[in-house]
Design a protein around this motif. Structure first.
Motif, PDB file in Angstrom:
ATOM      1  N   THR A 183      77.350  47.021  -2.926  1.00 20.76           N
ATOM      2  CA  THR A 183      76.702  48.903  -2.330  1.00 20.76           C
ATOM      3  C   THR A 183      77.289  48.411  -1.171  1.00 20.76           C
ATOM      4  N   GLU A 184      76.723  47.377  -0.404  1.00 23.95           N
ATOM      5  CA  GLU A 184      77.391  47.457   1.428  1.00 23.95           C
ATOM      6  C   GLU A 184      78.696  46.844   1.293  1.00 23.95           C
ATOM      7  N   ASN A 236      81.059  50.033  -1.302  1.00 30.73           N
ATOM      8  CA  ASN A 236      80.262  51.723  -1.903  1.00 30.73           C
ATOM      9  C   ASN A 236      79.093  51.878  -0.773  1.00 30.73           C
ATOM     10  N   THR A 237      79.986  51.576   0.810  1.00 33.06           N
ATOM     11  CA  THR A 237      79.248  51.726   1.787  1.00 33.06           C
ATOM     12  C   THR A 237      78.531  52.927   2.137  1.00 33.06           C
ATOM     13  N   ALA A 238      79.347  54.416   1.079  1.00 29.90           N
ATOM     14  CA  ALA A 238      79.048  55.650   1.810  1.00 29.90           C
ATOM     15  C   ALA A 238      77.974  55.861   1.725  1.00 29.90           C
ATOM     16  N   THR A 239      77.167  55.323   0.307  1.00 33.71           N
ATOM     17  CA  THR A 239      76.757  55.518  -0.758  1.00 33.71           C
ATOM     18  C   THR A 239      74.849  55.592   0.512  1.00 33.71           C
ATOM     19  N   ARG A 260      77.793  48.332  11.392  1.00 33.18           N
ATOM     20  CA  ARG A 260      77.845  49.521  11.094  1.00 33.18           C
ATOM     21  C   ARG A 260      77.422  50.291  11.829  1.00 33.18           C
ATOM     22  N   GLY A 273      77.987  57.127   9.860  1.00 38.51           N
ATOM     23  CA  GLY A 273      78.546  55.719   8.801  1.00 38.51           C
ATOM     24  C   GLY A 273      77.863  54.469   9.458  1.00 38.51           C
ATOM     25  N   SER A 277      75.446  55.287   3.925  1.00 40.06           N
ATOM     26  CA  SER A 277      75.643  55.504   5.445  1.00 40.06           C
ATOM     27  C   SER A 277      75.433  56.756   5.921  1.00 40.06           C
ATOM     28  N   ASP A 278      74.436  57.001   6.576  1.00 36.23           N
ATOM     29  CA  ASP A 278      74.747  58.147   7.561  1.00 36.23           C
ATOM     30  C   ASP A 278      75.900  59.133   7.988  1.00 36.23           C
ATOM     31  N   ALA A 279      75.955  60.140   8.887  1.00 33.59           N
ATOM     32  CA  ALA A 279      77.056  61.526   8.599  1.00 33.59           C
ATOM     33  C   ALA A 279      77.957  60.108  10.002  1.00 33.59           C
ATOM     34  N   THR A 328      71.796  54.377   6.115  1.00 32.63           N
ATOM     35  CA  THR A 328      70.457  55.183   6.438  1.00 32.63           C
ATOM     36  C   THR A 328      69.409  54.156   6.431  1.00 32.63           C
TER      37      THR A 328
END
Length: 299
Positions: A273-274, A277-280, A17, A286, A282-284, A289
């Motif tokens: 999560t990975e 629920n990747t969006a939680t 990612r 993708g 991830s930054d803007a 974080t």
């Protein structure tokens, strides 16, 4: 090693990612090198720990690691299908650590391929790595909604495409045939072998889970109450039962007694999560974080 398998899969996903490319076996090789360090030290070294999992003191214990795992990972180069480590070894160590490949939700074929590619780091006999691939396939099929009998039957189909898959396929067919005879017994378990080698360990675990499909306590007791490699067959059966029925179906009193229960749960939650629920994390754009990439560096 199962926990470091999960860690490697998370880090491969983070790398993909964040950097746009990842070679999962190469990332898993490095994850297993971190596991190997935990077998050589008594605790994490200050300033030298790579990632969150390797910083956990609980990981620094020797729980009878297999010789093939130690020697295969101690080599200077990564084993490959073309040049596998320990080409005569078909112990059950690679099978035992391969359930997480089936949890990727990328289909049984991808799970099979990744498990095989990482099994040859330590177990180069075809039955050693194909049993690991078949196990990952079964778990992946179950995650996709198949029952364990159906998932095993589909794995048999996959093994039929492998020139060297007959030994593992024969063991799995024996497991399904024996399960049709009724509730699991020690005698029936031992008719499938002792579990020291990969295809026998997988067959015993599958047999126990299939013979008691709605009774995890009976399945697990059968998997550990025999005269062979019972801790290995119990671990594999536990993976199957958990994939089929979920944690709530497992005996709560047993779970509380497990060493590292909270750590195992955290690593499992992080995989979910990975993957789901990747969006939680991830930054803007993708990418992971900063907090997540510190926890699971993409390397």
């Amino acid at each position: 090693m199962t926990l470091f398998t999960v860690e490697g899969l998370i880090r491969a996903s983070v790398r993909s990612r964040s950097r746009g490319i990842a070679d999962p076996p190469a990332v898993l090789w490095r994850a297993y090198q971190r596991w190997l360090t935990t077998q050589r030290r008594t605790g994490p070294a200050a300033g030298e720990v790579d990632g969150w999992l390797a910083a956990q003191q609980l990981m620094y214990a020797r729980r009878a690691p297999g010789n093939a795992c130690l020697s295969g990972l101690g080599r200077p180069e990564m084993g490959t299908l073309a040049r596998p480590a320990n080409p005569d070894s078909k112990g059950c160590g690679a099978v035992m650590r391969s359930a997480p490949f089936g949890l990727l939700r990328r289909g049984p074929e991808t799970s099979f391929d990744h498990a095989v590619a990482c099994a040859v780091f330590t177990h180069g006999h075809p039955s050693g790595y194909l049993a690991a691939g078949a196990f990952a396939w079964i778990v992946a099929a179950m995650v996709d909604g198949a029952g364990i009998t159906q998932a095993t039957a589909s794995a048999l189909g996959r093994l039929s495409a492998e020139r060297d898959g007959k030994e593992v396929a024969r063991a799995l067919r024996a497991a399904l045939g024996t399960a049709a005879d009724g509730a699991p017994t020690a005698e029936r378990v031992e008719s499938l072998g002792a579990g020291w080698v990969a295809e026998e360990a997988l067959a015993i675990a599958v047999y126990c889970a299939v013979a008691a499909p709605d009774d995890p306590q009976t399945a697990l007791l059968a998997a550990v109450n025999h005269s062979g490699d019972s801790d290995s067959t119990g671990a594999i059966c536990g993976n199957l039962v958990g994939a089929a029925l979920g944690e709530p179906a497992l005996p709560a009193a047993w779970l509380k007694e497990l060493a590292g229960y909270e750590l195992v749960g955290q690593v499992a939650d992080d995989l979910v999560t990975e993957i789901e629920n990747t969006a939680t994390v991830s930054d803007a754009f993708g990418a992971a974080t900063p907090a997540w990439s510190t926890r699971y560096p993409g390397s």
